[in-house]
Enzyme design. Structure first.
Site, mmCIF file in Angstrom:
data_model
loop_
_atom_site.group_PDB
_atom_site.id
_atom_site.type_symbol
_atom_site.label_atom_id
_atom_site.label_comp_id
_atom_site.label_asym_id
_atom_site.label_seq_id
_atom_site.Cartn_x
_atom_site.Cartn_y
_atom_site.Cartn_z
ATOM 1 N N LYS A 97 53.097 35.871 23.332
ATOM 2 C CA LYS A 97 52.756 34.440 23.252
ATOM 3 C C LYS A 97 52.223 33.977 24.582
ATOM 4 O O LYS A 97 52.844 34.208 25.629
ATOM 5 C CB LYS A 97 54.027 33.630 22.901
ATOM 6 C CG LYS A 97 53.762 32.145 22.760
ATOM 7 C CD LYS A 97 53.283 31.783 21.369
ATOM 8 C CE LYS A 97 52.624 30.441 21.257
ATOM 9 N NZ LYS A 97 51.167 30.454 21.608
ATOM 10 N N GLN A 145 54.246 34.614 32.389
ATOM 11 C CA GLN A 145 54.586 34.082 31.062
ATOM 12 C C GLN A 145 55.881 34.687 30.533
ATOM 13 O O GLN A 145 56.647 34.031 29.834
ATOM 14 C CB GLN A 145 53.426 34.412 30.104
ATOM 15 C CG GLN A 145 53.367 33.565 28.848
ATOM 16 C CD GLN A 145 52.704 32.212 29.060
ATOM 17 O OE1 GLN A 145 51.684 32.128 29.689
ATOM 18 N NE2 GLN A 145 53.295 31.162 28.522
ATOM 19 N N LYS A 199 58.723 32.731 32.029
ATOM 20 C CA LYS A 199 58.622 31.350 31.543
ATOM 21 C C LYS A 199 59.110 31.249 30.099
ATOM 22 O O LYS A 199 59.930 30.395 29.758
ATOM 23 C CB LYS A 199 57.161 30.900 31.626
ATOM 24 C CG LYS A 199 56.915 29.471 31.202
ATOM 25 C CD LYS A 199 55.446 29.163 30.915
ATOM 26 C CE LYS A 199 54.497 29.531 32.023
ATOM 27 N NZ LYS A 199 53.154 28.914 31.847
ATOM 28 N N LYS A 221 48.661 37.004 27.544
ATOM 29 C CA LYS A 221 47.660 36.078 28.086
ATOM 30 C C LYS A 221 46.297 36.710 27.880
ATOM 31 O O LYS A 221 46.177 37.935 27.890
ATOM 32 C CB LYS A 221 47.896 35.856 29.585
ATOM 33 C CG LYS A 221 47.260 34.592 30.105
ATOM 34 C CD LYS A 221 48.175 33.388 29.909
ATOM 35 C CE LYS A 221 47.481 32.094 30.194
ATOM 36 N NZ LYS A 221 48.429 30.967 30.211
ATOM 37 N N GLY A 247 45.873 27.576 23.956
ATOM 38 C CA GLY A 247 44.892 27.169 24.953
ATOM 39 C C GLY A 247 45.357 27.396 26.383
ATOM 40 O O GLY A 247 46.518 27.704 26.645
ATOM 41 N N ASP A 248 44.419 27.268 27.293
ATOM 42 C CA ASP A 248 44.665 27.273 28.742
ATOM 43 C C ASP A 248 43.387 26.675 29.341
ATOM 44 O O ASP A 248 42.664 25.946 28.636
ATOM 45 C CB ASP A 248 44.948 28.707 29.235
ATOM 46 C CG ASP A 248 45.526 28.755 30.650
ATOM 47 O OD1 ASP A 248 46.724 28.540 30.822
ATOM 48 O OD2 ASP A 248 44.758 28.994 31.616
ATOM 49 N N THR A 252 52.796 20.033 28.067
ATOM 50 C CA THR A 252 52.894 20.657 29.395
ATOM 51 C C THR A 252 53.044 19.579 30.469
ATOM 52 O O THR A 252 53.940 19.651 31.326
ATOM 53 C CB THR A 252 51.659 21.539 29.681
ATOM 54 O OG1 THR A 252 51.451 22.394 28.561
ATOM 55 C CG2 THR A 252 51.863 22.365 30.931
ATOM 56 N N ASN A 299 43.883 18.930 30.656
ATOM 57 C CA ASN A 299 45.002 18.666 29.752
ATOM 58 C C ASN A 299 46.310 18.402 30.492
ATOM 59 O O ASN A 299 46.985 17.400 30.257
ATOM 60 C CB ASN A 299 45.156 19.859 28.787
ATOM 61 C CG ASN A 299 46.400 19.752 27.942
ATOM 62 O OD1 ASN A 299 47.448 20.267 28.297
ATOM 63 N ND2 ASN A 299 46.292 19.041 26.831
ATOM 64 N N SER A 341 54.627 25.020 21.717
ATOM 65 C CA SER A 341 53.901 26.013 20.918
ATOM 66 C C SER A 341 54.885 26.795 20.043
ATOM 67 O O SER A 341 54.614 27.054 18.865
ATOM 68 C CB SER A 341 53.174 27.003 21.827
ATOM 69 O OG SER A 341 51.938 26.495 22.246
#
Ligand code: NDP
Ligand code: 2IT
Length: 467
Positions: free
Chosen positions: A110, A131, A134, A146, A185-186, A229, A260, A398
């Protein structure tokens, strides 16, 4: 200024390691550097985690015997692929796509997709590595991945974006799935791109599943995911301030970025009574001395949606000034939120922030603060929330989007935001548990986040045996 991975002037992290800890750190880092040449961001991300977890691993022999650290630095697999598409003039364009599936120890891979011309494999390895810890901190069952491409969305038409996304997904589709790998997204990938990607996946597989998050609300997206976020980052700041009997109300906040994460960090800070005085993009920053209002922020949201530059803000609002080619860290503030990109706040800027009275920093972006700057904040003992804790709200929601998709239900805004607040609080508690010593209020959130995030993944890996 050139910065080194290990800052030898400081009294915490690898610089303070002696004996067995120092030897283990040096051995693992030498291996990482040798095996991953030309990937300084990945080296940096690994060094930061090792700087916290090495003493912990040395005290817990089972992790060392099982070579958990040596396994954690090696992604499960990496996919690299060609993305060919046609631009509006009929020219064939070729880009490179990536997906780094880092670890599925505690759930499906993820993590987001980034479209930016600067990316390379090392970028995605650093992001995927981060990630892992996290996602573990979110308390939810998600592994780490990622990906993205060196595609530059700037200046592209809507149709070019669509054709690129469709070509990218045509290859990526064979590697992902709702229980396998769930991208989102990123940088450069927002609601529009996720929609095109989802549409193409659905068309190729003839299946409507929760294979991406950040989807439109009409087709399985979660309320609050767009905001999560930025909102989560401000909730984390609130938690850190409450821990030292302070409040965000009335505090001056400096934010970088205007995408964002920056937009919704600003929105929540304003809602909670803080004074947000800056936003930026890669060209410069705007300074609004009396603080942005919701109305001014709405202008920024609309501006960015149509691909505008932050400079246009001062034409609309003459109360503000624009600083071309500069970053906002020289502005006096109590709270700094770097929300743009990696290594965007250096040691000199960190010193200036501390001298100007900054008491809390929250990494809305991934690894925006350089190692030297992190050391400045830790030495000054201000509240420093690293990205893997402070920006985990996005991936957490998410994961809740995945939950709603599996249940075929749709939660209300209030329900999701209440869960976001409680997840951020739980991440804060984990950092306190592993980043402070009894009877002291000071928390080293870097150590806390790294050790707490590490434990869950490491224990799962041990349970699976030697894989
Ligand atoms: P967006 O694409 O929406 O916005 C990115 C912002 O950062 C823009 O203002 C952009 O300016 C600026 N920026 C990008 N690259 C650079 C650069 N090389 N130098 C200076 N400024 C730059 O991305 P997001 O807001 O989604 O992401 C921002 C950060 O937050 C990233 O580090 C991302 O990994 C992280 N993050 C994002 C999450 C999410 O849910 N979206 C979740 C957790 C972390 P310009 O327009 O000039 O390029
Ligand atoms: O860095 C990140 O956590 C993200 N870009 C969000 C990932 C996600 O899967 O929502």
């Amino acid at each position: 200024m050139k910065e080194t991975i290990v800052n030898t002037n400081h009294s915490h992290g690898p610089a303070s390691f002696q004996g067995e800890d120092r030897d283990y750190f040096n051995t693992v880092m030498a291996h990482v550097i040798e095996k991953n040449p030309g990937e300084p961001e990945f080296h940096q991300a690994v060094a930061e985690v090792l700087g916290s977890v090495i003493p912990y691993v040395n005290q817990n022999a089972r992790y060392k015997q099982a070579k958990i650290l040596e396994r954690l630095i090696e992604p499960d697999r990496i996919v690299i692929f060609r993305v060919t598409w046609e631009d509006d003039t009929g020219c064939v364009q070729v880009n490179r796509g990536y997906r780094v599936q880092f670890s599925n120890a505690i759930g499906p891979y993820k993590g987001g997709l980034r479209f930016h011309p600067s990316v390379s494999l090392g970028t995605f390895k650093f992001l995927g590595f981060e990630q892992n810890f996290k996602n573990s901190l979110t308390t939810l069952p998600i592994g780490a991945g990622k990906g993205g491409a060196d595609f530059d969305p700037k200046g592209k038409s809507d149709h070019e974006i669509m054709r690129f996304c469709q070509s990218f997904m045509t290859e990526l589709a064979r590697h992902i799935g709702k229980d396998v790998d769930v991208p989102a997204g990123d940088i450069g990938v927002g609601a529009r791109e996720v929609s095109y990607l989802f549409g193409q996946y659905k068309r190729l597989n003839n299946r409507f599943t929760g294979v991406l998050t950040g989807k439109g609300i009409e087709f399985g997206g979660s309320l609050i995911r767009t905001e999560a976020t930025g909102y989560g980052c401000v909730y984390f700041i609130q938690n850190m301030l409450q821990h030292v009997n302070q409040s965000i109300e009335g505090k001056i906040v400096v934010i970088s970025g205007s995408g964002n994460v920056a937009q919704y960090a600003a929105e929540k800070a304003i809602q909670l009574g803080a004074v947000v005085v800056t936003l930026s993009d890669s060209s410069g920053f705007i300074y609004e001395p009396d603080g942005l209002t919701q109305e001014k922020l709405d202008f920024v949201k609309a501006l960015k949606l149509k691909g505008g530059r932050i400079k246009a803000y001062v034409d609309q609002f003459p109360s503000a000034q624009y600083y071309d080619g500069q970053r906002p860290w020289s502005i006096k503030c109590a709270i700094a939120l770097p929300c743009a990109t990696q290594n965007e706040l250096n040691e000199t800027e960190a010193k200036q922030l501390v001298e100007n009275g900054c008491i809390a920093v929250g990494e809305g972006a991934n690894m925006p603060v350089t190692p030297g700057a992190t050391s400045v904040f830790l030495d000054a003992k201000i509240a420093f929330g690293p990205g893997k804790a402070a920006n985990a709200g996005g991936v957490a929601i998410s994961a809740l989007e995945m939950t709603q998709n599996s249940m075929r239900l749709h939660w209300t805004r209030d329900e999701v935001e209440t869960r976001l607040k409680s997840i951020m609080m739980s991440i804060h508690e984990q950092c306190v548990a592993f980043g402070s010593t009894p009877n002291t209020t000071y928390v080293n959130y870097v150590d806390g986040a790294n050790i707490a995030g590490f434990r869950k993944v490491a224990d799962a890996m041990i349970a699976f045996g030697i894989l």
